[in-house]
Design a protein around this motif. Structure first.
Motif, mmCIF file in Angstrom:
data_model
loop_
_atom_site.group_PDB
_atom_site.id
_atom_site.type_symbol
_atom_site.label_atom_id
_atom_site.label_comp_id
_atom_site.label_asym_id
_atom_site.label_seq_id
_atom_site.Cartn_x
_atom_site.Cartn_y
_atom_site.Cartn_z
ATOM 1 N N ALA C 113 -71.219 -9.598 -68.861
ATOM 2 C CA ALA C 113 -72.846 -9.962 -68.516
ATOM 3 C C ALA C 113 -72.919 -11.208 -67.962
ATOM 4 O O ALA C 113 -72.660 -12.164 -68.721
ATOM 5 C CB ALA C 113 -73.529 -9.467 -69.381
ATOM 6 N N TYR C 116 -78.474 -12.450 -68.566
ATOM 7 C CA TYR C 116 -79.330 -11.200 -69.291
ATOM 8 C C TYR C 116 -80.773 -11.838 -69.442
ATOM 9 O O TYR C 116 -80.868 -12.914 -69.398
ATOM 10 C CB TYR C 116 -78.410 -11.064 -70.882
ATOM 11 C CG TYR C 116 -78.386 -12.156 -71.747
ATOM 12 C CD1 TYR C 116 -77.292 -12.833 -71.809
ATOM 13 C CD2 TYR C 116 -79.271 -12.596 -72.656
ATOM 14 C CE1 TYR C 116 -77.152 -14.102 -72.694
ATOM 15 C CE2 TYR C 116 -79.322 -13.609 -73.486
ATOM 16 C CZ TYR C 116 -78.210 -14.184 -73.670
ATOM 17 O OH TYR C 116 -78.104 -15.443 -74.480
ATOM 18 N N THR C 126 -81.950 -6.887 -71.241
ATOM 19 C CA THR C 126 -81.426 -6.492 -69.803
ATOM 20 C C THR C 126 -80.147 -7.263 -69.580
ATOM 21 O O THR C 126 -80.191 -8.461 -69.445
ATOM 22 C CB THR C 126 -82.469 -6.425 -68.786
ATOM 23 O OG1 THR C 126 -83.765 -6.048 -69.218
ATOM 24 C CG2 THR C 126 -81.932 -5.933 -67.414
ATOM 25 N N HIS C 128 -76.956 -8.151 -66.950
ATOM 26 C CA HIS C 128 -76.446 -8.194 -65.377
ATOM 27 C C HIS C 128 -74.826 -8.295 -65.404
ATOM 28 O O HIS C 128 -74.593 -9.444 -65.795
ATOM 29 C CB HIS C 128 -77.448 -9.055 -64.534
ATOM 30 C CG HIS C 128 -78.865 -8.901 -64.703
ATOM 31 N ND1 HIS C 128 -79.523 -7.883 -63.984
ATOM 32 C CD2 HIS C 128 -79.876 -9.504 -65.296
ATOM 33 C CE1 HIS C 128 -80.890 -7.806 -64.259
ATOM 34 N NE2 HIS C 128 -80.978 -9.093 -65.043
ATOM 35 N N SER C 143 -71.833 0.047 -65.368
ATOM 36 C CA SER C 143 -72.876 0.068 -66.540
ATOM 37 C C SER C 143 -72.457 1.318 -67.222
ATOM 38 O O SER C 143 -72.849 1.516 -68.220
ATOM 39 C CB SER C 143 -74.192 -0.011 -65.890
ATOM 40 O OG SER C 143 -74.724 0.425 -64.861
ATOM 41 N N TYR C 177 -74.796 -2.161 -62.054
ATOM 42 C CA TYR C 177 -74.351 -3.335 -62.614
ATOM 43 C C TYR C 177 -75.630 -3.786 -63.570
ATOM 44 O O TYR C 177 -75.550 -5.024 -63.952
ATOM 45 C CB TYR C 177 -74.117 -4.192 -61.648
ATOM 46 C CG TYR C 177 -72.891 -3.787 -60.837
ATOM 47 C CD1 TYR C 177 -71.825 -3.873 -61.362
ATOM 48 C CD2 TYR C 177 -73.042 -3.398 -59.396
ATOM 49 C CE1 TYR C 177 -70.531 -3.263 -60.593
ATOM 50 C CE2 TYR C 177 -71.922 -2.938 -58.753
ATOM 51 C CZ TYR C 177 -70.836 -2.564 -59.310
ATOM 52 O OH TYR C 177 -69.574 -2.278 -58.522
ATOM 53 N N THR C 178 -76.447 -3.047 -63.950
ATOM 54 C CA THR C 178 -77.527 -3.589 -64.844
ATOM 55 C C THR C 178 -77.620 -2.510 -66.070
ATOM 56 O O THR C 178 -77.843 -1.274 -65.886
ATOM 57 C CB THR C 178 -78.820 -3.599 -64.084
ATOM 58 O OG1 THR C 178 -78.676 -4.379 -62.863
ATOM 59 C CG2 THR C 178 -80.128 -4.353 -65.005
#
Ligand SMILES: Nc1ncnc2c1ncn2[C@@H]1O[C@H](COP(=O)(O)OP(=O)(O)OP(=O)(O)O)[C@@H](O)[C@H]1O
Ligand SMILES: Nc1ncnc2c1ncn2[C@@H]1O[C@H](COP(=O)(O)OP(=O)(O)OP(=O)(O)O)[C@@H](O)[C@H]1O
Ligand SMILES: [Mg+2]
Ligand SMILES: [Mg+2]
Lengths: 328, 323, 556, 278, 351
Positions: C113, C116, C126, C128, C143, C177-178
């Motif tokens: 990540a 975030y 969340t 990323h 993801s 990607y999230t």
């Protein structure tokens, strides 16, 4: 002509803290073709004499002095190589414990062939087998014996094999050390008779070591009586056993029960026990048990006295002819 | 012969079974729960413990477990390790070769050295040299293997730096082929030396005693009386007969050495059966413990039978008796 | 039922040896694993920002070489998220990545990540992800894999399962990607949980439908990490080779190969290290520190864990139900001597009930300290408790249960010696972990024990040791106020609130003395001085996680 | 004097071993007097090499190694002698009964002996001690309980051969009961090799205990040589003396008992010495 | 009531009868009766092979009588000895000691059996435990059988008997260890120990064969004298025929587990009837070279008791054997009706 001349032979066993004079200045002449029986109680040095002459004793724990002339050559001082040549091809031995005489894990054939090859290194297999078969036949054994292991043979067969083995190179002298003692009388007689036959064929000189007087009486010409490592009396069987000069010989004879007609004759025991060879002593070793012992017997060593060329004894106070039957 | 052998096999099996029972009982009586070790010492999830306990049948009475174990054993299934889940047989297959290599080479070298020394001394029995060497073997016997190992490491690895300390191969170099074997040999020098010193006295004594015994046999006197040379007597007869007890010893010893090399494996960090065993003990990995034990007792039993068999080949007297 | 955040750290050990790799064969088997440990720096819950994994001055000379790492335990599983296994920890760390990672100073760093965000209410996280990540088999990491990983961990009961299975409402992806995590209640320690062991992102296409706890736990791992699984010579070593397509590359990693070699005996490992047979001793800490510490060829970095050496009392049996007696022991213990003699300075003297790693919680109430060494007072307490000397001159005879491996063997001896001086005759009973666990933890059949307890990665983990009937509370300690306080602390809104609560807890503990902590566990990450970029070294601490060899290179 | 010289010449190992063991016993008995320090005292001089103050140096906890070695002799002797005795008693009884009674008893006991012989005893001891904990007493018992097989086998052989000896037959013929014969004739006449084997057993037990201690399975409450070596293991490079002297002490002791055992064996078996050869 | 009376009457009758029978037996001097005694062994490692060491032996022994048993090695002499005194149990057949079955005696009171039947062994050097003094050996034997009340009286009994057999000074012998004595002395003590119990009979298994010739006589004389004195019967086992003849009243010749010939010593030795006896005796030399013997030649070696030939067991070696001999079992028969038993139907023909 004497084939083996033992001169002043002594053999001692050396311990850490003791010394056993197992054979004590023994001189003995063995004529060619003669049969000599050596008798004596247990521990009197009979076996040691034989082992000493053949130099089979451990050189670290024993000492052999004196001479043993085989055809004029001294076996005691001979070098190993010459000795090896004499052994078995000139003088061979039959040991008492036939069971242990053979290697338990080899067949009779392997063992005998190996010994054969010692003196005939170039012999071929076929030749050896034939020779061995003949040897066995000589003692009335089938050739199947060759393929067997010692434990598969009975005592008598082993003793026969052992005798065959000793005759392998047609030796001049055959020494039998209690060779038949362990066998029962019938087998013993069978074997001894066979030996007598072979002996004539091969012109053997035989030395029979035993403590059974009757065997000597029946199978030997001459007798040598040993006691505590010393020679007591030696001579022809008819002389020594019938008119012993040495009191020990007389006592020994009297301790055997006989079959004489009614069989009621008494037997005697000799009182006391044999002296301890580890301890030093003077005089005659039999002095402590002898009824004729004098002061001299306890102090001076008796020297050889000869009745005749063949009959000698070692006693300060020997019996005269008439005293033989005197009972104690 | 066949009957005799089958009897031996039967007693061998019995021995193995008893050994297994003993081991099973011991292991199961011991404190410590394998499942708790397995699930880790975090707050144990009771469900997981329950599931695993049931899975491995540890909730059943010991007798049932044992029965099941033996049942599986008969199908050639030694079970799976609780800890890694691998079949025990695989693990043994992995670990055994090194231990065998170690034990084998130790016994092999020790037989040769001990045997030669034994023969040498037997010929001089009672002499100064014999006494001296004999005492020396007791010294060897008295050196604790682990201590010797440490001292050898200290000397040859730490101080002189001529031999590696530990492990079986030089990790960094990842040799292959012959170089790999050489490398391994180099790593095994110290462990094997340590082991050999420990067992040389054993073979020394066996050989010496049996040579002395053979030298005292009557038939040796016969051979001497027959004029055979000492040399020949020795090699053809004394040696041949004296070798029998030594051969016997080798077989059984080899089996025992599987367990015997444990300490050496530990000291020298060798990944063999023995060092894995220590780990498995603390993991309470029952199947592994049982499996190793089985291997040990089976190999001892098998070796005993093999040795008996070899004995009958070497010694006709035994052959005779066992017919 | 509010026990969110109350969960203990998975795989952490409140008992046994502080490092999984430290205590030789025996401790490996205990399953205790806390060599790498993370604590959430809760004051800072913003992203640390974008860090590139490259150093400024990479040159050709830095490339190549095989790093040989010594390790006592061999993996028993190769699934990083499967069952608890300290044997695989350092190895797998280099094959997989997590969303976030924890560095050597217990700080949280980005991993897969890149950034975030945390929602205001603290319920939505969340993440990323980097977009250029591929698994070692060439398949792209998305993801989807992240969601799969966390779902599986919960569903299959992986090592981290308990951290997530109660508080997570949903895990969803807004795009490739999230990833969004929705929580039921705010949890200040959530990031540290995600960054801690057992949360490696697994490839869905490989693990889907597999039972990764047992049956497939040993399959060759395929991850996204700096090194690719190469081979495993059972009983001897595991080899990883360079991942040419590492997403933090192309400059890193520098090494061609990393080899983990297994030397079950710690002392032997040290010998091998000194002999140059291995480069990194890592967590294997030598008992004989002198050979390492004075050696110019050796570099060492300090690593501190929330593991604490302590003396535990069984408060359910006499005379340890008597506070005076417990006080006597506390007075009689000389922490300085214990540390200098038995643990050879690999410890840090402590006198607080909360690990100094959590200094915000400790500092709140600095007076609440353990009793300091004073033999006279110890004797006084014993007399107060009504004890008298017996014929042998002892106030009491008792048995100490502890472990049969270092440093506990030595700790026990020093302890025995110290107690004898105040008239307490201690007989040492050394046990294997399994037997100790059964005797002390399960059966509570003991009087005193010397052990070490892991009380991290979050300060709340203290609860397992002191709350009534909690698993690690084998002291039999029960104080309703403490129980309530520990529960409150979890739902406290601010750090200050929490600190105040923990301050009170410390106060009570210092008065009740259910156990006596005397030292923190301080480890040294040891390696050859010719190595640079070790995860423990301070210059790369900002982008390298614990046990990660991405940035290591040889200087010679 | 001459006698002594002679004895030394004749049984060099026995005399040597007895002297060594004598010294050992003296040391064990007088350990508190001979030791410069209390071996349980932890001084602040840790890891001091051999010096005037500490002849053999100190260990990691500052204990004086010389004192530990002197005290350790007690542990070794107690363990060695007690476990060898246990083994001797069990072995003698089982072996004598099996050998003398023969028949079914022999069949069963013989098989039991065989089975126990097949179990590698070190391994068994290891398991037991590792699993059940390691006190001095436990170790003693376990070693004793696992090492009797050798004695049993020897005693069985002795009893088997004694059984066919005339004096045993004669005792039976005179009317003595078998139990009494077992105690009066079989065991006393067969015991000699057991004595020698037991002496060797002392040595083995000492080695065994030290191995266990080395593996971390010793009793921490007593000083023992094996533990000393184990302790020194981690300090091999910086403190060789810790392990070194412990090892020497073990070797000394074990050699002493091996020598005695061997000497007794030679006395029993003079044949071994006086074999004929060239 | 009636039944009771009947029963007691029957009991009285039975008691009367037994008493009578006992009286008859008491008047009879027979103290040992052996009927078709068999002892078979199984080889240790060849369990299917039967060794028939004793294969039907019958004889009886009167009080004070000396029975000599001769035969080749392995014919079962020692086995007979061991079975007779109950050291081993017979496979079949009956041994009555003083008209009581040996097995009953054994069950009832082992010690009493020992008091009735004693044994002297071949190897005097091994007959005593070398760790125990002669005096203790002898007194403990007395104690075992409750002879003599106090240890003092027991010691006196032992000292007296030592003196009686000429082991002087008796105090000295009392204190000595067995290995300090000569074979002859040991054997005398062995006999003495057996005689201390005043047994009904004594089995002497080659008591002098291990001794030097020069001391044999004293042992034999002592045995004979003590037996006469106590009126003890002797079973004298030996393969030395001359010695056996010297001591025994009667002689039994054994071959492969069977008695081949039995009669008075003089009869058997001077006029043997069985070919085997003839062979045996004619092969025994005399120490006097004037008595040259003419040995009867016999084929082969003694077969082992594992495969005894069919018919007459000597048939395969016998020079006179016929086909009948090889197929028909022979029985002991008193051809001359003078108590001289022979197991050969042609016995009279050969003479
Ligand atoms: N190796 C030895 N060491 C010491 N003394 C020995 C040794 N061998 C024999 N003797 C002793 O030497 C003496 C003579 O022994 P030898 O064997 O020659 O007698 P023997 O007349 O053959 O007796 P036997 O009739 O018992 O065979 C005996 O006193 C014996 O104890
Ligand atoms: N326990 C036994 N087991 C098997 N066979 C035995 C046993 N005892 C004796 N025999 C066999 O019984 C036969 C007779 O043995 P015994 O000892 O009675 O003979 P013996 O006449 O006394 O012989 P010797 O004159 O050699 O003493 C022999 O073949 C022997 O092998
Ligand atoms: Mg002789
Ligand atoms: Mg007999």
């Amino acid at each position: 002509m004497s084939i083996l001349e033992i001169k002043d032979l002594s053999v001692s066993y050396l311990g850490d803290d003791y010394k056993v004079r197992a054979v004590d200045h023994v001189s003995l002449n063995i004529e060619e073709g003669e049969s000599l029986g050596i008798v004596g109680e247990s521990g009197s040095g009979k076996s040691t004499l034989m082992l000493g002459i053949l130099r089979l004793l451990n050189e670290r724990t024993s000492k052999t002095e004196g001479e043993a002339l085989f055809r004029g050559n001294d076996l005691i001082s001979m070098n190993k190589k010459e000795l090896a040549k004499v052994r078995w091809s000139e003088i061979s031995v039959v040991f008492q414990k036939a069971m242990n005489v053979f290697s338990p894990v080899h067949t009779i054939e392997t063992f005998l062939s190996d010994i054969y090859k010692v003196h005939r290194p170039n012999a071929k297999r076929q030749e050896i087998r034939k020779e061995l078969t003949d040897l066995l036949a000589m003692v009335n054994l089938p050739k199947q014996v060759l393929r067997m292991y010692p434990h598969e043979l009975s005592g008598g067969m082993l003793q026969r094999t052992s005798i065959a083995m000793s005759l392998m190179f047609r030796p001049k002298i055959l020494v039998l050390d209690e060779a038949t003692t362990a066998l029962d009388v019938i087998t013993q007689n069978q074997i001894l008779s066979e030996i007598l036959e072979i002996e004539e064929k091969l012109h053997l000189t035989r030395v029979l070591i035993t403590h059974d007087m009757s065997v000597v009486a029946n199978f030997c010409k001459k007798i040598a009586v040993f006691y505590a490592g010393r020679l007591m009396e030696v001579g022809y069987v008819e002389d020594v056993l019938v008119h012993p000069r040495h009191p020990y010989t007389r006592d020994l004879v009297k301790s055997y029960p006989t079959f004489s007609e009614d069989g009621t004759g008494t037997v005697i025991s000799i009182p006391g026990t044999m002296i301890d060879l580890k301890k030093a002593y003077t005089g005659c070793p039999y002095a402590n048990r002898c009824d004729r012992a004098t002061e001299q017997c306890r102090t001076d060593r008796p020297m050889e006295d000869q009745m005749d060329e063949h009959w000698s004894y070692y006693c300060h106070n020997p019996l005269q002819g008439g005293e033989t039957d005197e009972s104690r | 012969m066949a009957r005799y052998l089958s009897k031996r096999v039967l007693t061998g099996l019995l021995c193995v079974l008893v050994a297994l029972c003993l081991n099973f009982a011991l292991i199961h009586m011991a404190p410590g729960d394998p499942i708790r070790i397995l699930v880790g010492n975090k707050e144990p999830n009771p469900e997981l413990v329950q599931v695993l306990t049931e899975k491995y049948g540890l909730d059943q009475p010991a007798l049932v477990q044992f029965e099941k174990y033996i049942g599986n054993l008969l199908h050639g299934d030694l079970g799976d390790s609780y800890y890694t889940g691998e079949p025990v047989l695989n693990i043994i297959k992995q670990k055994l070769p090194l231990t065998l290599l170690l034990a084998g080479s130790m016994v092999f070298i020790a037989v040769i050295i001990g045997g030669l020394l034994g023969v040498f001394c037997a010929k001089r029995a009672g002499g100064k040299l014999d006494t001296f060497l004999g005492s020396f073997t007791y010294l060897f016997d008295s050196v604790p293997g682990y201590w010797l190992g440490l001292m050898l490491i200290l000397l040859f690895a730490s101080r002189l730096k001529i031999l590696p300390t530990t492990g079986l191969v030089s990790i960094r170099e990842s040799y292959t082929g012959f170089a790999h074997i050489l490398d391994m040999a180099k790593h095994l020098i110290l462990p094997i030396t340590t082991g050999v010193i420990g067992i040389v006295p054993y073979y020394f004594r066996i050989t010496r005693a049996s040579v002395i015994q053979q030298l005292g046999e009557d038939f040796i006197v016969t051979l001497r009386a027959a004029g055979m040379s000492e040399h020949k007597i020795f090699y053809k007869y004394v040696f041949r007969n004296a070798i029998i007890p030594t051969v016997t010893a080798v077989g059984i010893h080899l089996a025992y050495m599987i367990a015997g090399s444990t300490i050496i494996e530990i000291v020298f960090g060798l990944p063999g059966l023995g060092s894995y065993l220590m780990t498995s003990i603390s993991r309470r990995d029952y199947p592994i413990l049982m499996g190793f034990y089985l291997i040990l007792s089976v190999s001892v039993a098998v070796m005993m039978i093999v040795v008996d068999f070899v004995y009958t080949l070497l010694d006709p007297r035994v052959r005779h008796v066992s017919d | 039922g509010n026990n969110t955040g109350n969960s203990t750290d998975t795989g952490s050990s409140a008992t046994a040896a502080p490092t999984g790799t430290n205590a030789g064969t025996s401790s490996d088997t205990t399953g205790s694993t806390d060599a790498s440990t993370g604590t959430t720096d809760s004051t800072d819950n913003t992203a640390t920002g974008d860090t590139t994994g490259t150093t400024d001055t990479a040159n050709a000379a830095m490339y190549g070489g095989t790093l040989v790492v010594g390790q006592t335990a061999e993996p028993i599983t190769l699934n990083p998220d499967g069952t608890n296994d300290n044997g695989n920890l350092f190895i797998i760390n280099n094959v997989f990545n997590k969303l976030l990672k924890i560095n050597n100073q217990s700080e949280i760093l980005p991993d897969l990540a890149q950034t975030y965000e945390i929602s205001e209410d603290g319920l939505t996280y969340t993440f990323h992800l980097y977009e250029n990540v591929t698994f070692h088999d060439g398949v792209a990491m998305t993801s989807d894999d992240v969601i799969f990983t966390f779902d599986e961990i919960i569903a299959q009961g992986g090592r981290a399962a308990e951290k997530f299975n109660t508080n997570i409402v949903s895990i969803t992806a807004t795009d490739d990607y999230t990833v969004v995590f929705q929580l039921e209640q705010p949890d200040a320690s959530f990031l540290s949980k995600v960054a801690y062991d057992g949360c490696m992102i697994l490839p869905r296409h490989i693990y889907e439908g597999k039972d990764f706890l047992s049956a497939d736990a040993l399959q060759d791992p395929v991850g996204t990490g700096p090194f690719v699984w190469s081979d495993w010579t059972k009983g001897s070593s595991i080899t990883l080779v360079k991942n040419e397509n590492y997403f933090m590359g192309p400059d890193v990693p520098y090494l061609d190969k990393v080899q983990f070699t297994f030397i079950s005996d710690g002392d032997t490992a040290v010998q091998a290290f000194l002999n140059g047979e291995i480069d990194v001793l890592g967590g294997i800490t030598p008992t004989d520190t002198s050979v390492i510490y004075d050696n110019p060829e050796v570099a060492k970095d300090v690593v501190m864990y929330a593991s604490r050496f302590l003396l535990g009392f069984n408060m359910n049996v006499a005379p340890f139900d008597n506070l005076e007696v417990r006080k006597a022991f506390a007075y009689a213990m000389n922490a300085d001597e214990l540390i200098s003699k038995a643990i050879k300075e690999q410890g840090l003297k402590t006198n607080t009930y909360i690990s100094p790693l959590f200094n915000w919680a400790v500092n709140y109430n600095e007076d609440a300290a353990t009793l300091s060494y004073d033999q006279a007072k110890a004797i006084e307490c014993l007399e107060n408790a009504g004890l008298t000397k017996n014929a042998d001159g002892y106030y009491m005879d008792l048995t100490l249960d502890t472990f049969n491996y270092a440093p506990f063997t030595d700790l026990a001896l020093v302890f025995q010696y110290e107690m004898a001086q105040v008239g307490i005759n201690v007989t040492i009973n050394m046990l294997e972990w399994a037997a100790w666990d059964e005797k002390v933890c399960q059966n509570k059949d003991y009087t005193i024990t010397l052990t070490s307890a892991y009380q991290g990665p979050d300060v709340s983990a203290l609860a397992t040791s002191i709350v009534t009937d909690q698993y690690n509370n084998y002291y039999g300690y029960s104080n309703s106020e403490v129980d309530q306080l520990m529960a409150d602390a979890l739902t406290a809104k601010t750090m200050d609130e929490q600190a105040a609560i923990y301050g009170r807890v410390q106060e009570i503990l210092a008065a009740d003395i259910p156990y006596v902590p005397f030292s923190e566990w301080v480890g040294y990450f040891t390696y050859k001085a010719y190595l640079m970029g070790m995860p423990s070294s301070s210059d790369i601490v900002d982008y390298c996680s614990n046990g990660e060899y991405t940035y290591v290179y040889f200087t010679e | 004097m001459k006698k002594v010289k002679h004895l030394i010449h004749r049984y060099p190992r026995l005399i040597f071993g007895l002297c060594m063991a004598f010294v050992l016993v003296i040391v064990a008995v007088l350990a508190p007097l001979l030791s410069p320090y209390n071996p349980y005292d932890l001084s602040d001089d840790m890891m001091v090499g051999p010096s005037a103050a500490h002849w053999f140096g100190t260990d990691k906890l500052g204990r004086d190694i010389l004192s530990m070695i002197l005290y350790g002799s007690r542990t070794s002797l107690i363990i060695g002698i007690s476990s060898a005795m246990i083994a001797a008693v069990i072995g003698t009884i089982i072996g004598a009964i099996a050998g003398y009674l023969g028949g079914k008893a022999d069949l069963i006991l013989g098989e039991i002996i065989n089975i126990f012989m097949m179990i590698p005893s070190f391994f068994l001891i290891l398991i037991i001690v590792a699993l059940f904990g390691s006190g001095l007493f436990k170790v003693m018992i376990v070693i004793g309980l696992t090492s009797w097989t050798g004695n049993a086998k020897i005693m069985r052989g002795q009893a088997l051969s004694l059984r066919s000896r005339t004096f045993v037959k004669a005792s039976e013929a005179v009317g003595e009961n078998r139990m009494k014969i077992l105690i009066k004739h079989i065991i006393p006449n067969g015991i000699f090799p057991i004595v020698s084997n037991t002496t060797m057993g002392i040595a083995s037990a000492i080695l065994m205990e030290s191995s266990l201690a080395f593996l971390g399975l010793g009793d921490p409450n007593t000083v023992s040589w094996g533990q000393l070596i184990a302790n020194g293991k981690a300090y091999l490079t910086s403190g060789w003396w810790i392990s070194f002297f412990g090892g020497i002490a073990i070797i000394y002791t074990v050699v002493a008992f091996f020598f005695i055992g061997d000497g007794l064996n030679v006395i029993l078996n003079p044949k071994i010495r006086n074999v004929t050869n060239v | 009531m009636k039944a009771d009376k009947m029963q007691s009457f029957a009991q009285d009758m039975a008691a009367e009868q037994i008493e009578k029978a006992q009286e008859i037996r008491k008047s009879d001097k027979t103290i040992l009766q052996v009927t078709s005694l068999k002892k078979h062994y199984r080889q240790k490692n060849k369990r299917n092979v039967l060794v028939r060491s004793l294969d039907g032996v019958n004889f009886e022994l009167k009080k004070g009588e000396c029975l000599g048993i001769i035969g080749e090695s392995g014919c079962g002499k020692s086995t007979l000895g061991r079975v007779l005194i109950g050291l081993e149990e017979a496979t079949a057949g009956e041994i009555l000691i003083d008209w009581e079955d040996i097995n009953d005696l054994k069950k009832k009171n082992r010690k009493e059996l020992r008091r009735k039947a004693q044994m002297v062994f071949q190897n005097p050097f091994d007959t005593f435990d070398n760790r125990i003094r002669i005096g203790d050996i002898l007194t403990s034997t007395l104690k075992l059988h409750d002879i003599g009340k106090t240890s003092k009286t027991r010691k006196q009994i032992v000292l007296d008997s030592l003196k009686q057999v000429g082991l002087l000074p008796e105090e000295d012998f009392f204190k000595r260890y067995p290995n300090e004595l000569s074979g002859g002395q040991l054997q005398r003590i062995s006999i003495l120990r057996s005689m201390l119990l005043k047994p009904e009979f004594i089995v002497a298994d080659e008591p002098v064969s291990m001794l030097d010739v020069s001391v044999r006589a004293e042992v034999i004389h002592m045995l004979r004298r003590m037996a006469e004195q106590e009126n003890t019967a002797v079973v004298f086992i030996s393969h030395d025929i001359a010695t056996t003849r010297y001591i025994a009243d009667r002689i039994a010749v054994m071959y492969l587990g069977k008695i081949m010939e039995m009669g008075t010593a003089n009869e058997v030795i001077t006029s043997p009837m069985h070919p085997y006896t003839k062979a045996l005796i004619s092969n025994c030399g005399d120490a006097d070279p004037r008595h040259k013997m003419e040995p009867l030649k016999v084929k082969g070696e003694p077969p082992s008791p594992m495969n005894i030939p069919e018919g007459c067991s000597f048939s395969d070696r016998c020079p006179y054997a016929t086909d009948r001999c090889r197929s028909e079992e022979q029985t002991l028969h008193d051809f001359k009706e003078d108590g001289h038993l022979v197991r050969c139907r042609f016995a009279l023909q050969h003479n």
